[in-house]
Design an enzyme around this catalytic site. Sequence first.
Site, PDB file in Angstrom:
ATOM      1  N   PRO A  13       7.643  -4.107  27.911  1.00 39.69           N
ATOM      2  CG  PRO A  13       6.896  -2.418  29.342  1.00 39.69           C
ATOM      3  CD  PRO A  13       6.658  -3.829  28.972  1.00 39.69           C
ATOM      4  CB  CYS A  14      12.025  -5.444  29.870  1.00 37.33           C
ATOM      5  SG  CYS A  14      11.463  -4.846  31.458  1.00 37.33           S
ATOM      6  NE  ARG A  15       8.476  -9.849  25.574  1.00 36.85           N
ATOM      7  CZ  ARG A  15       7.612 -10.128  26.558  1.00 36.85           C
ATOM      8  NH1 ARG A  15       8.047 -10.677  27.684  1.00 36.85           N
ATOM      9  NH2 ARG A  15       6.338  -9.890  26.426  1.00 36.85           N
ATOM     10  CB  CYS A  62       8.833  -6.649  32.003  1.00 34.11           C
ATOM     11  SG  CYS A  62       9.433  -5.084  31.444  1.00 34.11           S
ATOM     12  CG  MET A  96      16.665  -6.609  26.241  1.00 36.13           C
ATOM     13  SD  MET A  96      17.631  -5.690  27.394  1.00 36.13           S
ATOM     14  CE  MET A  96      16.955  -6.332  28.907  1.00 36.13           C
TER      15      MET A  96
END
Lengths: 179, 476
Positions: free
Chosen positions: A78-80, A76, A83
Site C-alpha cells: 500500500p505504501c508503493r 509495503c 507514493m
Amino acid sequence: MAKKTGLSRIITILVLLAAAAGILYAVVSFNKQEVVEMKKGVAAPDFTLETLDGKSVTLSDLKGKVVLLNVWATWCAPCREEMPAIQQAYDAYKDAGLEVLGVNLRENNITVKGFANEFKLTFPILLDKEAKVGVDLYKVVPIPTSFFIDKDGVLREIASFPMSYEYIENTVKPLLQAQ
Amino acid sequence: MNKKGKRNLFEWIWDWFASVKVGVSLIVIIAIAAAIGSIYPQVNAIPHPNPDFYYKDKYGNLGALYHKLGFSEMYISWWFLVLVLLLGISLVIVSIDRGVPLYKSLKNQPVARKVIGIRSDRLYAHKSEAQTSELDQLGTILQKRRYKIRREDGALLAEKGRFPRFGAYVIHLGLIIVILGVFARLVPGWYYDSMVWLKEDESKTIPEVGFTVKNAGFTLEYYENTDRVKKFETDVQVFEGDKQTAQKHLIVNDPLDYNNTLIFQNSFDPQPMYKSGKAVMIDKKTQSEVGTFEIDFNNPEETYAVGPYTLKLDNYFPDLKVDAEQGIYTNSRDAYNPGLLFSITGPGLEQASQQWMMPGAPFVEEMLGKEYPFTLRLKELEAFNMTGLLVHRDLGIPIVYTGCAVTMWGFVLVFYFQHRRIWARLEDGELHIGANTNKNWLGFVKEFNKVIEPLGLGPVELKGKLLKKSEPQPTE
C-alpha cells in the site's frame, strides 16, 4: 449474638462480591489490549533524523509550513500504491508551503535510494533506522500512516491507509489556507 | 438463625450461596461448559489470524456456529468467569455456613453426656459395680491408642481424628486456592506468554518480564539427504540492562529457567536468510576470473571495486519478488532472496552495463542475463535461520499446584480418616460406655472391643444395620 452474626455475614458477602467484581474487571481490562495511538490536536512530537542525502531535518524547524509526515517502507505494497499521489501533491503544493517528509522504517540506504529513484521522489526521505520516530514516538502500527501537521506544529489529521491524491489535496488545502 | 419468610436481601444471598444445590449446579454447569470448550480448539490456539474464516473452513457449519456462539473463546468469556467466581464465593460461604458451627459445636461439646444418650449409642457397653479406678484405666488405655482425653468428675470423653471432620472444608479451601491461582495471571508481571523471533546476534527486550533475550548462535541440522529436521538449537543469552546474567544452549524441551520465566526452543524459520557472501566476477568472453568482493546482505556497499572495474549498486531488493502487476519489489526487509542491480563501468565498456545478480533465483538471472558481459556468482555464503523462542512466565502455576495438593489432602481426610469418640459415665456405681464414629464402623467395633476387654467387658455388637441403604441387601 444473632445481630452480630448477621453483620459479619453481610460483610463477608460484600467482601466476596467486591473481590469477584474486581477480578472480573481485571480480566476484562487484561484481555482488552491497550492501544496507544496519537491523538489529533496535540503538538506533533519533535525529532531530528538524517535524510538519504546525509542532511539532517528537525521537525520544529519547519514551523510555518504544513508538514505531511508519511511513515513507509519499500516492502509495503500500500505504501508503493500511494507514493505517486504523495509525490504529485508535493509537486503541486510545495510552493504553497507544503513540506513532505517520508520516514522510512528500518531499511538500508541502497534499497531506499533505489526506491526513491524508481518512484522519482523529490521530497526529503528520512532514515528511521531503529524506528525510534515512526514506532516509538508516533506509535505507528500499520504502514503506511500519514500525519498532517499544521503551521503551528499541531497534529491535525492521521491517515492509516493508502491515500489518494484527492484525499491529500482535501486535507492539505485548508491547512495551507489557515493563518 | 434464619427465620423463614422474613429474610432480608443479604440473608437471601447468603442462603443461596450456602445451598448445596446451588454449589453442585454451578459445578455441573462449569463442567459442561468446559467440556464444550474443548470440542474445537480455542481461538488462542488456532494457527490462523482470522477465526471467522478458520472455524468455517476447518470444521464446516458446525464450527462456524461454535465460533458464533462464543464457545471458541469460552474460558475467557465473561459468563464462564462469572460462573467460576460464583463457585468460589459459594465455596467460601458454604465453608463458613457449615464449618464454623461444626467447629464451635465440637469445641464446646460437653464431657459428661446424659446416660440416656450414651445408652442409645450404636456401640454401648456397661459394667455394674464399677469404680473410679476403672474409669481411670479406660482413660489410660485410650490414651495409649492416641485418643485425646478429657475428664470431668465421673465422666470421660475420648476423641480421635477431629480434624478429618473438616476434610470437606479442606477440599473447599484447595479449590479456592486453585481458582485464585488461575486468576493470579491478572497480576501485572505474573503472566507472559509470547514468541520471540531472533536473527543471528539479534537481541530483543521484553519489558513484561524485564530482560533482554539474545540469539548468540542458532544451529539447524537435517538428516542426511532429506529435508527432515534432525535438530535445532540456540545459544541463548539473557541480559539485564547491558549485563549478561544467564546463558544456555537451548535444545527442544530443555528450557532456560530464568527469573521464574522459561525460555523454550520452540521453532525456527525454515527459510534461511542471507548474511554475507563472497562474490566472484567472471568475464564471460574469456571465462577468466576478474576478482572477488564481499557483500553484506543487511547493509550492502554503494560501490564495489573488482579488478579494474567498478560495480555501483543501483538498487537492492533484500527479498525480491516479481509480479505482473507490481513489477519488481521487495516483499520484506529481510534478505531471504536478495536481488542486486549493478551498473558496471571499466575497461572495454563504452557505457555502464547494468546487470542483475540474484543468488537465490539463478533461473531468473540466467533468463535476464544472456547479454550480460559478466557472470556474478556467490562463491561463499553465510546464511542463517531465524530462531523462534517461546518466553513463558506463569507465577500462578505454583499456587494452582498448591491448591491441588490441598484438595487431594482434603480427599484423603474425607475418605481414609474417621472422627471417633468414646464417652464414659460413672453413675450410681455403673459404668456406661458409648461410642460413635462418622465412618468405618467395622474397624471401630474391633477397636472398641479391644478397649473394653481389659475391663472384663464385651465383646459387644453394633446396634442397627451396618450396611448402608445404597448397598445391596443380602437376601434372607
